[in-house]
Motif scaffolding. Structure first.
Motif, short mmCIF file in Angstrom:
data_model
loop_
_atom_site.label_atom_id
_atom_site.label_comp_id
_atom_site.label_asym_id
_atom_site.label_seq_id
_atom_site.Cartn_x
_atom_site.Cartn_y
_atom_site.Cartn_z
N TYR A 40 51.49 33.37 51.44
CA TYR A 40 52.19 34.67 50.64
C TYR A 40 51.82 34.44 49.48
O TYR A 40 52.74 33.62 48.61
CB TYR A 40 53.52 35.21 50.86
N LEU A 41 50.79 35.39 48.34
CA LEU A 41 51.26 35.13 47.21
C LEU A 41 50.13 33.31 47.02
O LEU A 41 50.45 33.40 46.23
CB LEU A 41 52.08 35.12 46.23
N LYS A 42 49.70 32.99 47.65
CA LYS A 42 48.84 31.94 47.60
C LYS A 42 49.94 30.81 48.03
O LYS A 42 49.43 29.62 47.62
CB LYS A 42 48.15 31.31 46.18
N LYS A 43 50.72 30.91 48.30
CA LYS A 43 51.78 29.71 48.47
C LYS A 43 52.39 29.66 50.09
O LYS A 43 52.52 30.76 50.47
CB LYS A 43 53.11 30.21 48.04
N ASN A 44 52.37 29.44 50.75
CA ASN A 44 52.64 28.27 51.74
C ASN A 44 54.65 28.51 51.88
O ASN A 44 54.94 27.43 51.60
CB ASN A 44 52.53 27.03 51.84
N PHE A 45 55.25 29.44 52.99
CA PHE A 45 56.03 29.17 53.33
C PHE A 45 56.85 28.99 54.30
O PHE A 45 57.77 28.86 54.51
CB PHE A 45 57.02 30.91 52.69
N GLY A 46 56.49 28.52 55.16
CA GLY A 46 56.31 27.84 56.01
C GLY A 46 56.21 28.59 57.75
O GLY A 46 54.80 29.26 57.99
N ASP A 47 57.07 28.72 58.76
CA ASP A 47 55.97 29.12 60.06
C ASP A 47 57.21 30.94 60.19
O ASP A 47 58.64 30.73 59.93
CB ASP A 47 56.82 28.31 61.12
N LEU A 99 63.19 33.39 46.50
CA LEU A 99 62.85 34.30 45.74
C LEU A 99 61.10 35.54 44.98
O LEU A 99 61.34 36.96 44.82
CB LEU A 99 63.91 35.33 44.48
N GLU A 100 60.24 34.19 44.92
CA GLU A 100 58.82 35.42 44.83
C GLU A 100 58.52 36.18 46.04
O GLU A 100 57.28 36.19 45.02
CB GLU A 100 58.12 33.70 44.47
N ILE A 113 58.52 36.52 39.24
CA ILE A 113 59.71 35.87 39.76
C ILE A 113 59.98 34.61 40.63
O ILE A 113 58.92 34.14 41.19
CB ILE A 113 59.75 37.26 41.29
N GLY A 114 61.15 34.31 40.16
CA GLY A 114 61.81 32.78 41.04
C GLY A 114 63.28 32.45 41.26
O GLY A 114 64.21 33.71 40.86
#
Length: 245
Positions: A40-47, A99-100, A113-114
């Motif tokens: 999401y938004l070019k970042k891997n947040f897991g499963d 939070l991003e 946002i971070g």
């Protein structure tokens, strides 16, 4: 299957099983799904793990949604929905939640946002107009203001009540450790149609940090003291300021 959303840059691999049936008008639903490598938004947040089970006796759908990475759960939403009455009752738990992921909700005024969030928020009422109740402690939070190109940090508690997100006496800091006291309310409809009513007071804080590429008519670095009020809906925001630079 690959899930992709161009606007929000969503990607992932969906696997699992789902069964929907209506034998002799006795509705039945069960599912066990996993969205691997949720990006999401070019970042891997897991499963993302999704479970649904229909309770025929109580005529409700018991559901859970979990976001986990490296064996740790960052977010869990669990509860039930009753289609006949449109009632729902869910509890959401945030544990070092990134939070991003909120940037698309706040992008009418923010470009960054971070930080992380910890807490619980209960969701109840009607699916068509749910009510939120709870609080989330944010840590090392960053909020960038797109128009001024200033990034502020905070460590405090954000409260949820009804259709409002409440910020009460929250201290925000610029990158020079100057502070401002922030109060405000964001109202929303399922985190859309945002309405803002926010006020910040300060003795000194960074208010502008732009260059010619941002706005060739009005740019530079400026500090200010005084009071700033930001109000409006969506991208139609009005700023009222009583400041000294």
């Amino acid at each position: 299957d690959i899930l992709a959303g161009e606007d929000l840059e969503i990607d992932g691999i969906l696997n699992g099983t789902a069964t929907i049936a209506d034998p002799y008008h006795q509705f039945y639903l069960t599912s066990d799904l996993k969205l691997s490598d949720f990006t999401y938004l070019k970042k891997n947040f897991g499963d993302v793990l999704i479970e649904n089970n229909w309770d025929q006796e109580k005529k409700r759908l018991n559901s859970s949604l979990k976001l986990e990475k490296d064996g740790k759960s960052n977010f869990l939403l669990a509860g039930y929905y009753e289609p006949e009455t449109d009632n729902l009752n869910f509890k959401s738990t945030f544990t070092e939640y990134p939070l991003e992921t909120l940037l698309p909700i706040l992008n009418s005024f923010s470009n960054k946002i971070g930080g992380t969030g910890n807490g619980t928020v209960n969701v109840s009422g009607k699916l068509s107009f749910p009510s939120f109740k709870g609080k989330v402690a944010v840590r090392n939070a960053l909020v960038g203001i797109d128009y001024t190109k200033v990034v502020y940090s905070l460590n405090d508690t954000v409260r949820f009540s009804g259709d409002s997100i409440i910020f009460k006496n929250i201290t925000v800091r610029d990158n020079e450790k100057n502070t401002a006291l922030y109060n405000g309310v964001l109202t929303h409809r399922l985190f859309g149609n945002m309405t803002y009513n926010m006020t910040a007071t300060t003795n000194k804080i960074l208010a502008l940090n732009t260059n010619a590429s941002d706005n060739d008519l009005f740019y530079g670095v400026a500090h200010c003291s005084g009071k700033i009020t930001l109000a409006g809906a969506g991208e139609k925001l009005k700023m009222i300021a009583t400041l000294k630079s």
